[in-house]
Motif scaffolding. Structure first.
Motif, PDB file in Angstrom:
ATOM      1  N   VAL A  78     -20.411 -17.794  17.153  1.00 18.25           N
ATOM      2  CA  VAL A  78     -19.109 -18.412  17.378  1.00 18.25           C
ATOM      3  C   VAL A  78     -18.246 -17.464  18.198  1.00 18.25           C
ATOM      4  CG1 VAL A  78     -17.026 -19.354  16.300  1.00 18.25           C
ATOM      5  CG2 VAL A  78     -19.249 -19.655  15.184  1.00 18.25           C
ATOM      6  N   ALA A  79     -17.605 -17.988  19.231  1.00 12.74           N
ATOM      7  CA  ALA A  79     -16.649 -17.214  20.024  1.00 12.74           C
ATOM      8  C   ALA A  79     -15.266 -17.386  19.414  1.00 12.74           C
ATOM      9  CB  ALA A  79     -16.654 -17.687  21.475  1.00 12.74           C
ATOM     10  N   HIS A  80     -14.717 -16.312  18.900  1.00 10.71           N
ATOM     11  CA  HIS A  80     -13.412 -16.363  18.240  1.00 10.71           C
ATOM     12  C   HIS A  80     -12.305 -15.889  19.176  1.00 10.71           C
ATOM     13  CE1 HIS A  80     -15.970 -16.371  14.563  1.00 10.71           C
ATOM     14  NE2 HIS A  80     -15.002 -17.141  14.108  1.00 10.71           N
ATOM     15  N   TYR A  81     -11.176 -16.569  19.104  1.00 13.54           N
ATOM     16  CA  TYR A  81      -9.986 -16.195  19.858  1.00 13.54           C
ATOM     17  C   TYR A  81      -8.778 -16.327  18.944  1.00 13.54           C
ATOM     18  CZ  TYR A  81     -12.859 -16.746  24.063  1.00 13.54           C
ATOM     19  OH  TYR A  81     -13.844 -16.622  25.006  1.00 13.54           O
ATOM     20  N   VAL A 107     -10.408 -21.000  17.442  1.00 11.66           N
ATOM     21  CA  VAL A 107      -9.153 -20.354  17.816  1.00 11.66           C
ATOM     22  C   VAL A 107      -8.252 -20.264  16.585  1.00 11.66           C
ATOM     23  CG1 VAL A 107      -7.140 -20.377  19.327  1.00 11.66           C
ATOM     24  CG2 VAL A 107      -9.322 -21.265  20.167  1.00 11.66           C
ATOM     25  N   ILE A 108      -7.679 -19.081  16.377  1.00 14.05           N
ATOM     26  CA  ILE A 108      -6.751 -18.835  15.282  1.00 14.05           C
ATOM     27  C   ILE A 108      -5.328 -19.036  15.801  1.00 14.05           C
ATOM     28  CG2 ILE A 108      -6.025 -17.215  13.495  1.00 14.05           C
ATOM     29  CD1 ILE A 108      -9.031 -17.864  13.426  1.00 14.05           C
ATOM     30  N   LEU A 109      -4.531 -19.828  15.085  1.00  8.97           N
ATOM     31  CA  LEU A 109      -3.117 -20.022  15.400  1.00  8.97           C
ATOM     32  C   LEU A 109      -2.278 -19.461  14.263  1.00  8.97           C
ATOM     33  CD1 LEU A 109      -4.553 -22.275  17.162  1.00  8.97           C
ATOM     34  CD2 LEU A 109      -2.463 -23.610  16.904  1.00  8.97           C
ATOM     35  N   GLY A 112       4.499 -19.992  12.046  1.00  4.28           N
ATOM     36  CA  GLY A 112       5.692 -19.413  11.438  1.00  4.28           C
ATOM     37  C   GLY A 112       6.739 -19.205  12.516  1.00  4.28           C
ATOM     38  N   THR A 113       7.937 -18.802  12.119  1.00  5.73           N
ATOM     39  CA  THR A 113       8.930 -18.428  13.120  1.00  5.73           C
ATOM     40  C   THR A 113       8.378 -17.268  13.938  1.00  5.73           C
ATOM     41  OG1 THR A 113       9.988 -16.816  11.656  1.00  5.73           O
ATOM     42  CG2 THR A 113      10.800 -19.094  11.549  1.00  5.73           C
ATOM     43  N   TRP A 114       8.979 -17.014  15.097  1.00  9.31           N
ATOM     44  CA  TRP A 114       8.477 -15.936  15.936  1.00  9.31           C
ATOM     45  C   TRP A 114       8.478 -14.611  15.172  1.00  9.31           C
ATOM     46  CZ3 TRP A 114       5.499 -14.946  19.759  1.00  9.31           C
ATOM     47  CH2 TRP A 114       5.540 -13.706  20.371  1.00  9.31           C
ATOM     48  N   LYS A 115       9.536 -14.357  14.409  1.00  9.02           N
ATOM     49  CA  LYS A 115       9.629 -13.109  13.658  1.00  9.02           C
ATOM     50  C   LYS A 115       8.527 -13.015  12.612  1.00  9.02           C
ATOM     51  CE  LYS A 115      12.916 -10.374  10.929  1.00  9.02           C
ATOM     52  NZ  LYS A 115      14.303 -10.320  10.389  1.00  9.02           N
ATOM     53  N   LYS A 116       8.269 -14.113  11.912  1.00  7.06           N
ATOM     54  CA  LYS A 116       7.248 -14.094  10.862  1.00  7.06           C
ATOM     55  C   LYS A 116       5.844 -14.072  11.456  1.00  7.06           C
ATOM     56  CE  LYS A 116      10.284 -16.150   7.482  1.00  7.06           C
ATOM     57  NZ  LYS A 116      10.763 -17.392   6.834  1.00  7.06           N
ATOM     58  N   ALA A 117       5.655 -14.761  12.569  1.00  5.45           N
ATOM     59  CA  ALA A 117       4.349 -14.717  13.236  1.00  5.45           C
ATOM     60  C   ALA A 117       4.047 -13.300  13.729  1.00  5.45           C
ATOM     61  CB  ALA A 117       4.310 -15.704  14.397  1.00  5.45           C
ATOM     62  N   PHE A 118       5.075 -12.608  14.219  1.00  4.30           N
ATOM     63  CA  PHE A 118       4.902 -11.231  14.664  1.00  4.30           C
ATOM     64  C   PHE A 118       4.506 -10.330  13.495  1.00  4.30           C
ATOM     65  CE2 PHE A 118       6.887  -6.996  15.452  1.00  4.30           C
ATOM     66  CZ  PHE A 118       6.048  -6.589  16.471  1.00  4.30           C
ATOM     67  N   LYS A 119       5.142 -10.543  12.356  1.00  6.99           N
ATOM     68  CA  LYS A 119       4.794  -9.749  11.180  1.00  6.99           C
ATOM     69  C   LYS A 119       3.359 -10.035  10.739  1.00  6.99           C
ATOM     70  CE  LYS A 119       6.282  -8.521   6.515  1.00  6.99           C
ATOM     71  NZ  LYS A 119       7.256  -8.771   5.421  1.00  6.99           N
ATOM     72  N   MET A 120       2.960 -11.313  10.764  1.00  9.17           N
ATOM     73  CA  MET A 120       1.585 -11.665  10.417  1.00  9.17           C
ATOM     74  C   MET A 120       0.594 -10.999  11.369  1.00  9.17           C
ATOM     75  SD  MET A 120       2.184 -15.711   9.536  1.00  9.17           S
ATOM     76  CE  MET A 120       0.455 -16.095   9.203  1.00  9.17           C
ATOM     77  N   TRP A 121       0.954 -10.962  12.628  1.00  6.09           N
ATOM     78  CA  TRP A 121       0.097 -10.319  13.620  1.00  6.09           C
ATOM     79  C   TRP A 121      -0.046  -8.828  13.327  1.00  6.09           C
ATOM     80  CZ3 TRP A 121      -3.391 -10.947  17.254  1.00  6.09           C
ATOM     81  CH2 TRP A 121      -3.592  -9.946  18.202  1.00  6.09           C
ATOM     82  N   ALA A 129      -8.992  -7.452  17.019  1.00 10.84           N
ATOM     83  CA  ALA A 129     -10.291  -7.291  17.682  1.00 10.84           C
ATOM     84  C   ALA A 129     -10.705  -8.539  18.452  1.00 10.84           C
ATOM     85  CB  ALA A 129     -11.361  -6.938  16.644  1.00 10.84           C
ATOM     86  N   LEU A 130      -9.985  -9.643  18.260  1.00  8.77           N
ATOM     87  CA  LEU A 130     -10.331 -10.895  18.929  1.00  8.77           C
ATOM     88  C   LEU A 130      -9.666 -10.972  20.297  1.00  8.77           C
ATOM     89  CD1 LEU A 130      -9.795 -13.405  15.962  1.00  8.77           C
ATOM     90  CD2 LEU A 130     -11.872 -12.139  16.557  1.00  8.77           C
TER      91      LEU A 130
END
Length: 204
Positions: A78-81, A107-109, A112-121, A129-130
């Motif tokens: 599987v090619a993951h992104y 593909v992983i999405l 969340g809000t931009w701030k929360k998505a950044f924290k998750m990242w 690594a993807l």
């Protein structure tokens, strides 16, 4: 009797189940949803998971020890992104040239809000690594009932629609946006008089 639909999770008066169209996608979407988004009445990730046979939502913020996600990421062949703009991310349409979709693509999405998505990242370092994907910066979001940091900020369902449309150019994913628009219209209809005009039409 519950006030909420057991399928879409929204209040019965704004249930979106009747506007959902079952769709097939070759690209698999895994949506990592921040817990604060799970019960938002205007959340859109549910449109993706209800519509697409090849998608699922995982709830949480820290997925480093999440068995489901890490099992998926460890699957061979599987090619993951991950859809996350960065200095090294590539535009989503380039995946077609790279794989011709002969290999399974997942593909992983981040939902969340931009701030929360950044924290998750930041927290979920296994995602680093993807290969990262981004969407064209000139896309315009139409999330009329949720204030966005910029005109090109997209809801999760809009991001999913554009992503799939770029990666599967012969497929029609427009029912995702149709469901999105009808969800917004239903929410506006049930707002008290003047709320939409006062809070969302005058954003300047």
């Amino acid at each position: 009797m519950s006030r909420y639909c057991s399928q879409c999770g929204k209040a019965h008066k704004v249930c979106i189940c009747s506007v959902i169209t079952p769709l097939h996608s070759d690209v698999e979407l895994i949506i990592l949803q921040h817990p604060t988004e799970e019960h938002r009445p205007m959340g859109t990730a549910r449109i993706l998971s209800l519509s697409l046979n090849n998608s699922q939502v995982l709830i949480g913020e820290d997925f480093r020890q999440d068995e489901t996600l890490n099992t998926l990421l460890g699957e061979e062949g599987v090619a993951h992104y991950v859809l996350y703009p960065s200095d090294t991310s590539i535009v989503a349409s380039d995946v077609i040239a790279r794989h011709q979709l002969q290999q399974k693509v997942r593909v992983i999405l981040l939902d969340g809000t931009w701030k929360k998505a950044f924290k998750m990242w930041q927290i979920n370092t296994q995602l680093h690594a993807l290969p990262a994907l981004h969407l064209p910066t000139d896309l315009k979001g139409n999330y009329r009932i949720r204030k966005a940091p910029s005109d090109n900020a997209l809801s999760t369902v809009e991001a999913g629609y554009h992503l799939l449309s770029m990666m599967e150019v012969d497929a029609d994913f427009s029912p995702l946006l149709t469901a999105f628009e009808q969800m917004i219209d239903a929410q506006i209809c049930h707002m008290p008089p003047g709320v939409f005009e006062r809070n969302y039409l005058n954003k300047e």
